[in-house]
Design a protein around this motif. Structure first.
Motif, short mmCIF file in Angstrom:
data_model
loop_
_atom_site.label_atom_id
_atom_site.label_comp_id
_atom_site.label_asym_id
_atom_site.label_seq_id
_atom_site.Cartn_x
_atom_site.Cartn_y
_atom_site.Cartn_z
N HIS A 40 10.20 -6.43 -19.41
CA HIS A 40 10.26 -5.72 -17.85
C HIS A 40 9.45 -4.62 -17.73
N ALA A 41 9.39 -3.56 -18.74
CA ALA A 41 8.73 -2.44 -18.48
C ALA A 41 7.17 -2.58 -18.51
N GLU A 42 6.82 -3.55 -19.28
CA GLU A 42 5.25 -3.98 -19.15
C GLU A 42 5.05 -4.59 -18.26
N GLU A 43 6.10 -5.16 -17.62
CA GLU A 43 5.57 -6.06 -16.28
C GLU A 43 5.75 -5.04 -14.91
N ASN A 44 6.00 -3.88 -15.20
CA ASN A 44 5.97 -2.82 -14.22
C ASN A 44 7.10 -2.72 -13.25
N ASP A 45 8.14 -3.29 -13.82
CA ASP A 45 9.31 -3.08 -12.90
C ASP A 45 9.67 -1.65 -12.74
N GLN A 46 9.80 -1.27 -11.51
CA GLN A 46 9.98 0.06 -11.26
C GLN A 46 11.44 0.75 -11.32
N ARG A 47 12.32 0.03 -11.68
CA ARG A 47 13.85 0.68 -11.84
C ARG A 47 13.74 1.69 -13.03
N PRO A 48 14.43 2.81 -12.70
CA PRO A 48 14.32 4.13 -13.78
C PRO A 48 14.32 3.70 -15.31
N VAL A 49 15.15 2.81 -15.67
CA VAL A 49 15.28 2.48 -16.94
C VAL A 49 13.92 1.99 -17.64
N TYR A 50 13.17 1.27 -16.69
CA TYR A 50 11.75 0.51 -17.05
C TYR A 50 10.59 1.70 -17.07
N TRP A 52 11.05 4.84 -17.73
CA TRP A 52 11.39 5.69 -19.05
C TRP A 52 10.72 4.80 -20.15
N ILE A 53 11.18 3.47 -20.41
CA ILE A 53 10.50 2.69 -21.45
C ILE A 53 9.25 2.64 -21.57
N ARG A 54 8.64 2.79 -20.22
CA ARG A 54 7.10 2.92 -20.11
C ARG A 54 6.56 4.01 -20.72
N GLU A 55 7.13 5.14 -20.49
CA GLU A 55 6.77 6.54 -21.06
C GLU A 55 6.65 6.36 -22.58
N LEU A 56 8.15 6.02 -23.18
CA LEU A 56 7.92 5.66 -24.62
C LEU A 56 6.93 4.81 -25.13
N LEU A 57 6.42 3.69 -24.23
CA LEU A 57 5.78 2.82 -24.88
C LEU A 57 4.21 3.37 -24.75
N ASP A 58 4.06 4.47 -23.88
CA ASP A 58 2.72 5.04 -23.83
C ASP A 58 2.56 5.93 -24.84
N HIS A 59 3.78 6.24 -25.73
CA HIS A 59 3.50 7.24 -26.97
C HIS A 59 3.69 6.27 -28.17
N ASN A 60 3.77 5.06 -28.07
CA ASN A 60 3.92 4.09 -29.26
C ASN A 60 5.28 4.34 -29.68
N LEU A 61 6.15 4.58 -28.91
CA LEU A 61 7.48 4.55 -29.28
C LEU A 61 8.26 3.43 -28.39
N LYS A 62 9.57 3.02 -28.89
CA LYS A 62 10.36 2.22 -28.14
C LYS A 62 11.72 2.64 -28.15
N PRO A 63 12.78 2.29 -27.20
CA PRO A 63 14.15 2.64 -27.26
C PRO A 63 14.73 2.09 -28.50
N LEU A 64 15.57 2.85 -29.26
CA LEU A 64 16.64 2.32 -30.45
C LEU A 64 17.96 1.94 -29.66
N VAL A 65 18.32 0.50 -30.11
CA VAL A 65 19.65 -0.08 -29.30
C VAL A 65 20.43 -0.04 -30.26
#
Length: 124
Positions: A40-50, A52-65
């Motif tokens: 969803h983040a990569e598809e440019n969903d504009q909700r706040p959680v996505y 934030w996830i795009r910000e992580l992906l831009d730094h080659n990181l992803k959330p911990l679940v």
């Protein structure tokens, strides 16, 4: 249609500082649900959680679940999700770092250093 199996109330942590950023529910494996969040983040969903996830992906990181709680099929996951969001929204009452014990055989102990929820709703 009757519910089948269990639900998981899960959290997403920022790997940079172990801050809790999101609480959700799923009936899927947590790894699959995380992959959906990333998609969803990569598809440019504009909700706040996505965002934030795009910000992580831009730094080659992803959330911990992690699993916050397992909810049996005969219990109300909606209330459990609301309760988890309410618990973490009142984080001024929580002593940090917060250590959360494993909830499933594949889980590990999680340490949460702070809370900055990106949830757009109160859950349920």
């Amino acid at each position: 249609m009757p519910r089948v199996g269990r639900f998981l109330i899960y959290g997403l942590l920022d790997p940079r500082d172990n801050s809790l950023r999101y609480i959700g529910k799923t009936h899927k494996r947590r790894e699959w649900r995380l992959a959906e969040h990333i998609e969803h983040a990569e598809e440019n969903d504009q909700r706040p959680v996505y965002k934030w996830i795009r910000e992580l992906l831009d730094h080659n990181l992803k959330p911990l679940v992690f699993v916050w709680e397992k909810i049996p099929a005969d219990q109300d996951w909606r209330q459990a999700e609301k309760d988890a969001i309410s618990f973490w929204s009142a984080s001024e009452n929580i002593e940090f770092p917060y250590t959360h014990p494993p909830q499933t055989p594949k889980s590990e102990t999680i340490v949460i250093n702070r809370v900055k929820l990106e949830n757009a709703t109160e859950g349920g």
